[in-house]
Design an enzyme around this catalytic site. Structure first.
Site, short mmCIF file in Angstrom:
data_model
loop_
_atom_site.label_atom_id
_atom_site.label_comp_id
_atom_site.label_asym_id
_atom_site.label_seq_id
_atom_site.Cartn_x
_atom_site.Cartn_y
_atom_site.Cartn_z
N ILE A 68 0.83 -1.21 0.00
CA ILE A 68 0.00 0.00 0.00
C ILE A 68 0.86 1.25 0.00
O ILE A 68 0.40 2.34 -0.36
CB ILE A 68 -0.96 0.00 1.21
CG1 ILE A 68 -2.03 1.07 1.03
CG2 ILE A 68 -0.20 0.16 2.52
CD1 ILE A 68 -3.19 0.96 1.97
N LYS A 69 2.12 1.12 0.39
CA LYS A 69 2.99 2.29 0.50
C LYS A 69 3.31 2.93 -0.85
O LYS A 69 3.78 4.07 -0.91
CB LYS A 69 4.30 1.90 1.21
CG LYS A 69 4.11 1.37 2.62
CD LYS A 69 3.63 2.43 3.58
CE LYS A 69 3.67 1.93 5.02
NZ LYS A 69 3.27 2.96 5.97
N ASP A 70 3.07 2.20 -1.94
CA ASP A 70 3.28 2.80 -3.27
C ASP A 70 2.46 4.08 -3.43
O ASP A 70 2.90 5.04 -4.06
CB ASP A 70 2.87 1.82 -4.38
CG ASP A 70 3.81 0.64 -4.50
OD1 ASP A 70 4.82 0.60 -3.77
OD2 ASP A 70 3.53 -0.26 -5.32
N ALA A 103 4.03 6.96 -1.30
CA ALA A 103 5.39 7.26 -1.74
C ALA A 103 5.35 8.19 -2.96
O ALA A 103 6.05 9.21 -3.01
CB ALA A 103 6.13 5.98 -2.07
#
Length: 453
Positions: free
Chosen positions: A42-44, A47
């Site tokens: 989910i950090k895409d 970021a």
């Protein structure tokens, strides 16, 4: 149809119904499969958002260096975006993070500095402090600061929340998220509560983290802080992205329950999820009595199981931490199954003839050799035969002159696999001390007898 670059594939991840791991839950439970993002987490989302906002504000300039303290997933998203946009990356992380995460960051061309876990955030050795120092030292650099950079929660407010609302046709009643930086739960949670204030937002915390007590009492209790194993959730400080007004409840999950549930999700649902997802599902099951038929729960699947192959998906790693019992035979269980008998040794100063007579009398094939009550070697039938063939007078030699390396020592918990790997042409047995400290020997025959018992 095609995409112009990999960054355009971020988002629009599917919802998948969980069936077996949540069979005791009255509500319908859906998993938001964030592993379908190109960086497998989910950090895409955040970021890319942090980079775009930094570019727009002028903090991140062409050819610059992105610096960040990361547990791995944010770094992956930043590194992926940096490749497309032409930036360099330097990441700091902690020594508790899985090797797979560190290797993945380096595969994307990032420089990774591993820092100690068990230090205060303010300690100059911490991964927070090291990343801040680097930002000051490296020319044309920008620190993403995922914990306090509100672009993190903004990304989830603009993307994750609306996706969940649309995918559930507004029927969602509960959102369950592991809380680390707080961006996912705060951003998505705020959007969902704006659409329906009755939606419950549940955060998953870990023992050793400050979130739960702070939410319930308003007290930042340093006594709550201690090292823990679970990755990706919990903190020893309060990130600005954690909006406690959005989160209705925090549920703590043990390292063991999180680790074992990480494996269960894969084995029962075919979803290869990471450690924080294991914690989220375990926490949901702890709260199942607060759910009823007709409720619709969405759980975030934060990242991919491939980042934990050496940890939660490694049996030996789990056994070393007492999270899983070793059901295979061990040195201890082999000793329990064999008839107890006094081990016979021979002193290094005795003659080879005495060794021959002892072997012949006891009908055995090898003897541990001692010197000053310490095992210093072994003498076997083969050792004696080789000596006699080379020196016909070897019978008068001391055992010290013909002995070879001692049998390997193992402890009572050593597995049968390890013992078997140690037994070969050179070592026909292993030595072990029993619970009383008495020396015992385990041979190939003992292993065969234990396995066929």
């Amino acid at each position: 149809m095609w995409y112009n670059n990999i960054l355009e594939t971020i988002g629009n991840t599917p919802l998948v119904k969980l069936n077996k791991v949540t069979s005791d839950v009255k509500a319908t439970v859906l998993a938001k499969i964030e592993t379908r993002n190109p960086g497998n987490s989910i950090k895409d989302r955040m970021a890319l958002k942090m980079i775009e906002d930094a570019e727009e504000s002028g903090f991140l300039k062409p050819g610059g260096t992105i610096i960040e303290g990361t547990s791995g997933n944010t770094g992956m998203g930043l590194a992926m975006a940096a490749i497309i946009k032409g930036y360099k990356c330097i990441f700091t992380t902690t020594d508790k993070q899985s090797k797979e995460k560190v290797d993945a960051l380096r595969a994307f061309g990032a420089e990774v500095i591993v820092c100690p876990t068990n230090v205060e955030p303010e300690d100059p050795r911490s991964y927070y402090s090291v990343s801040s120092r680097l930002q000051k030292e490296v020319p044309n650099s920008w620190k993403a600061n995922q914990y306090d950079n509100l672009s993190n929660s903004k990304a989830n407010y603009e993307q994750t929340g609306p996706e969940i609302w649309e995918q559930t046709e507004g029927k969602i009643t509960h959102l369950v998220v592991g809380v680390g930086t707080g961006g996912t739960i705060s951003g998505a949670g705020r959007y969902l509560k704006e659409r329906n204030p009755d939606i419950k937002i549940w955060g998953i915390d870990t023992y050793g983290s400050v979130f739960k007590k702070y939410k319930e009492t308003g007290e930042f209790d340093k006594d709550e802080i201690y090292p823990y194993i679970t990755e990706g959730i919990g903190e020893d400080f309060l990130p600005e992205n954690v909006d406690f007004s959005v989160i209705d409840h925090f549920e703590k999950v043990t390292d063991k329950d999180a680790a074992l549930m990480t494996r269960e999700i894969t084995r029962k649902e075919g979803i290869f999820a990471g450690n924080s997802t294991g914690a989220a599902i375990a926490g949901l099951l702890q709260m199942k009595d607060h759910l009823k038929a007709g409720d619709l729960v969405v759980v975030i699947v934060h990242d991919h199981g491939t980042r934990y192959l050496g940890k939660m998906f490694n049996d030996d790693w789990l056994k070393e931490r007492g999270f899983m019992k070793d059901e295979k035979l061990t040195a201890g269980s082999i000793l329990d199954s064999k008839e107890s008998q006094e081990i016979v040794t021979i002193d290094a100063g005795q003659s080879v003839l005495e060794a021959i007579n002892t072997i012949k009398m006891l009908n055995i094939s090898q003897l541990p050799v001692t010197q000053h009550d310490m095992v210093v070697g072994k003498v076997t039938e083969t050792d004696i035969l080789n000596a006699l063939l080379e020196y016909p007078s070897a019978k008068s030699f001391k055992v010290l002159d013909v002995m070879t390396k001692p049998f390997p020592f193992v402890d009572l918990n050593t597995s049968i696999d390890k013992i078997s790997s140690l037994i070969n042409k050179e070592n026909t047995a292993v030595l072990v001390e029993d619970k009383t400290g008495k020396l015992e020997i385990i041979t190939q025959f003992d292993i065969i007898s234990a396995m066929s018992a």
